[in-house]
Write a protein that holds these residues in place. Structure first.
Motif, PDB file in Angstrom:
ATOM      1  N   SER A 197      13.275  62.392 -46.951  1.00  0.00           N
ATOM      2  CA  SER A 197      11.839  62.537 -47.125  1.00  0.00           C
ATOM      3  C   SER A 197      11.118  62.468 -45.793  1.00  0.00           C
ATOM      4  CB  SER A 197      11.303  61.440 -48.048  1.00  0.00           C
ATOM      5  OG  SER A 197       9.903  61.546 -48.198  1.00  0.00           O
ATOM      6  N   HIS A 198       9.967  63.147 -45.727  1.00  0.00           N
ATOM      7  CA  HIS A 198       9.097  63.035 -44.570  1.00  0.00           C
ATOM      8  C   HIS A 198       8.103  61.885 -44.728  1.00  0.00           C
ATOM      9  CE1 HIS A 198      10.173  67.404 -44.009  1.00  0.00           C
ATOM     10  NE2 HIS A 198      10.340  66.922 -42.797  1.00  0.00           N
ATOM     11  N   SER A 199       8.004  61.332 -45.926  1.00  0.00           N
ATOM     12  CA  SER A 199       7.019  60.295 -46.202  1.00  0.00           C
ATOM     13  C   SER A 199       7.561  58.923 -45.831  1.00  0.00           C
ATOM     14  CB  SER A 199       6.616  60.323 -47.679  1.00  0.00           C
ATOM     15  OG  SER A 199       5.777  59.232 -47.977  1.00  0.00           O
ATOM     16  N   MET A 200       7.129  58.400 -44.703  1.00  0.00           N
ATOM     17  CA  MET A 200       7.594  57.085 -44.262  1.00  0.00           C
ATOM     18  C   MET A 200       7.138  55.991 -45.214  1.00  0.00           C
ATOM     19  SD  MET A 200       9.294  57.759 -41.559  1.00  0.00           S
ATOM     20  CE  MET A 200       9.594  59.492 -41.876  1.00  0.00           C
ATOM     21  N   ASP A 201       5.907  56.109 -45.703  1.00  0.00           N
ATOM     22  CA  ASP A 201       5.377  55.094 -46.605  1.00  0.00           C
ATOM     23  C   ASP A 201       6.198  55.032 -47.882  1.00  0.00           C
ATOM     24  OD1 ASP A 201       3.248  53.191 -47.513  1.00  0.00           O
ATOM     25  OD2 ASP A 201       2.869  54.777 -48.977  1.00  0.00           O
ATOM     26  N   ALA A 211      18.117  55.482 -42.535  1.00  0.00           N
ATOM     27  CA  ALA A 211      18.648  56.009 -41.274  1.00  0.00           C
ATOM     28  C   ALA A 211      17.632  56.984 -40.711  1.00  0.00           C
ATOM     29  CB  ALA A 211      19.991  56.695 -41.480  1.00  0.00           C
ATOM     30  N   VAL A 212      17.397  56.884 -39.408  1.00  0.00           N
ATOM     31  CA  VAL A 212      16.516  57.812 -38.700  1.00  0.00           C
ATOM     32  C   VAL A 212      17.395  58.754 -37.895  1.00  0.00           C
ATOM     33  CG1 VAL A 212      14.655  58.060 -37.020  1.00  0.00           C
ATOM     34  CG2 VAL A 212      14.712  56.060 -38.529  1.00  0.00           C
ATOM     35  N   ILE A 213      17.227  60.058 -38.115  1.00  0.00           N
ATOM     36  CA  ILE A 213      18.013  61.021 -37.357  1.00  0.00           C
ATOM     37  C   ILE A 213      17.093  62.008 -36.652  1.00  0.00           C
ATOM     38  CG2 ILE A 213      19.920  60.807 -39.001  1.00  0.00           C
ATOM     39  CD1 ILE A 213      19.353  63.671 -39.880  1.00  0.00           C
ATOM     40  N   THR A 232       5.633  49.040 -38.536  1.00  0.00           N
ATOM     41  CA  THR A 232       5.845  49.784 -39.772  1.00  0.00           C
ATOM     42  C   THR A 232       6.977  50.781 -39.533  1.00  0.00           C
ATOM     43  OG1 THR A 232       4.308  51.576 -39.223  1.00  0.00           O
ATOM     44  CG2 THR A 232       3.391  49.611 -40.309  1.00  0.00           C
ATOM     45  N   LEU A 233       7.526  51.315 -40.615  1.00  0.00           N
ATOM     46  CA  LEU A 233       8.600  52.293 -40.466  1.00  0.00           C
ATOM     47  C   LEU A 233       8.092  53.536 -39.751  1.00  0.00           C
ATOM     48  CD1 LEU A 233      11.547  52.970 -41.066  1.00  0.00           C
ATOM     49  CD2 LEU A 233      10.814  53.912 -43.267  1.00  0.00           C
ATOM     50  N   GLU A 234       6.852  53.938 -40.030  1.00  0.00           N
ATOM     51  CA  GLU A 234       6.288  55.112 -39.373  1.00  0.00           C
ATOM     52  C   GLU A 234       6.150  54.888 -37.869  1.00  0.00           C
ATOM     53  OE1 GLU A 234       2.501  58.202 -39.701  1.00  0.00           O
ATOM     54  OE2 GLU A 234       2.625  56.463 -41.019  1.00  0.00           O
ATOM     55  N   GLU A 235       5.683  53.712 -37.483  1.00  0.00           N
ATOM     56  CA  GLU A 235       5.544  53.400 -36.058  1.00  0.00           C
ATOM     57  C   GLU A 235       6.896  53.383 -35.369  1.00  0.00           C
ATOM     58  OE1 GLU A 235       1.534  50.581 -36.328  1.00  0.00           O
ATOM     59  OE2 GLU A 235       3.539  49.699 -36.504  1.00  0.00           O
ATOM     60  N   ARG A 236       7.877  52.803 -36.034  1.00  0.00           N
ATOM     61  CA  ARG A 236       9.231  52.765 -35.458  1.00  0.00           C
ATOM     62  C   ARG A 236       9.825  54.162 -35.369  1.00  0.00           C
ATOM     63  NH1 ARG A 236      12.625  51.280 -31.849  1.00  0.00           N
ATOM     64  NH2 ARG A 236      14.704  50.679 -32.564  1.00  0.00           N
TER      65      ARG A 236
END
Length: 256
Positions: A197-201, A211-213, A232-236
């Motif tokens: 997904s593109h939605s971090m929230d 996992a971030v790729i 936040t996950l988005e900031e990371r």
């Protein structure tokens, strides 16, 4: 009594894929535990869809291995595909069938008997709020309805692992909430969900591991708490992936 040790729901070992000179996936390795809700996030072109396609038997890798429940996807494809349900982003459906016919066809193709397929088809249409559209051609469905009927097809054979590529794209908020409830129930029942997904929230609220790729490589993987740290996950995600620039727009866009 010792607890039973289950193999990982999905284990990816050094998957690699090139398209001409472009390396789309560059030796990705991941272990996704059974009973988890796992999020795979990355920018456009990161290699998410290619990775999931190779891991589920839709695209042959140039190198590496994928195991679903300990079964090698490419050495034992029939056995592996019985364990997994796949919602592939942008995949073409047989849209000249009705929703009911499409689920039925998918269930029969998976080896279920007609009585079981009929019962499960009715259950899934009700569960996904599609009962009134069961006899409508899929070609006439909205984008959100099409996504939901594809999810029904992924679920009909009661897989152990669900691999969903952008399952909430084009889905309205109410339907998205219902789908999240279904997936969380699936995980509570011992299943495993893997979501791209593109939605971090959404991933942060729904998943326990992530996992971030980017550029075909894993930049970070672990529990959501481990990956995001104090941010936040988005900031990371932005910190790991980079590429964000903060600039003012051109003068002609200013209304002052």
């Amino acid at each position: 009594m010792d607890s039973v040790q289950h193999p990982p729901a999905l284990e990816i070992r050094g998957l690699t894929k090139r398209f001409g000179d472009h390396v789309a996936v560059d030796g990705i390795s991941l272990v996704i535990p059974t009973g988890s809700c796992f999020g795979l996030v990355g920018p456009n072109g990161a290699g998410k869809t290619t990775t999931l396609s190779m891991a589920t038997g839709l695209l042959r890798p140039d190198a590496g291995q994928a195991l679903i429940g300990g079964v090698d996807v490419w050495a034992q494809p029939l056995e592996a595909k019985q364990l997994v349900g796949v919602l592939a982003d942008g995949a073409k459906l047989f849209d000249r069938l009705t929703g009911e016919q499409l689920i039925t066809y998918t269930g029969l193709l998976a080896g279920l008997d007609r009585e079981t397929v009929a019962r499960r088809c009715a259950d899934l249409l009700n569960l996904l709020d599609l009962a009134g559209a069961g006899r409508t051609l899929v070609v006439d469905y909205s984008a959100g309805m099409t996504k939901k009927i594809a999810l029904a097809c992924a679920l009909v054979h009661a897989p152990r692992v669900l691999v969903l590529d952008e399952p909430f794209e084009s889905v309205d908020p109410v339907s998205a909430a219902n789908i999240r409830d279904i997936l969380q129930s699936f995980v509570r029942g011992g299943g495993t969900v893997i979501v791209s997904s593109h939605s971090m929230d959404l991933v942060e609220r729904m998943c326990d591991r992530v996992a971030v790729i980017a550029a075909g490589r894993v930049l970070a993987a672990g529990t959501v708490e481990e990956v995001r740290g104090s941010a936040t996950l988005e900031e990371r995600f932005v910190e790991l992936v980079g590429g964000r620039s903060v600039t003012e727009g051109p003068a002609w866009l200013s209304q002052s």
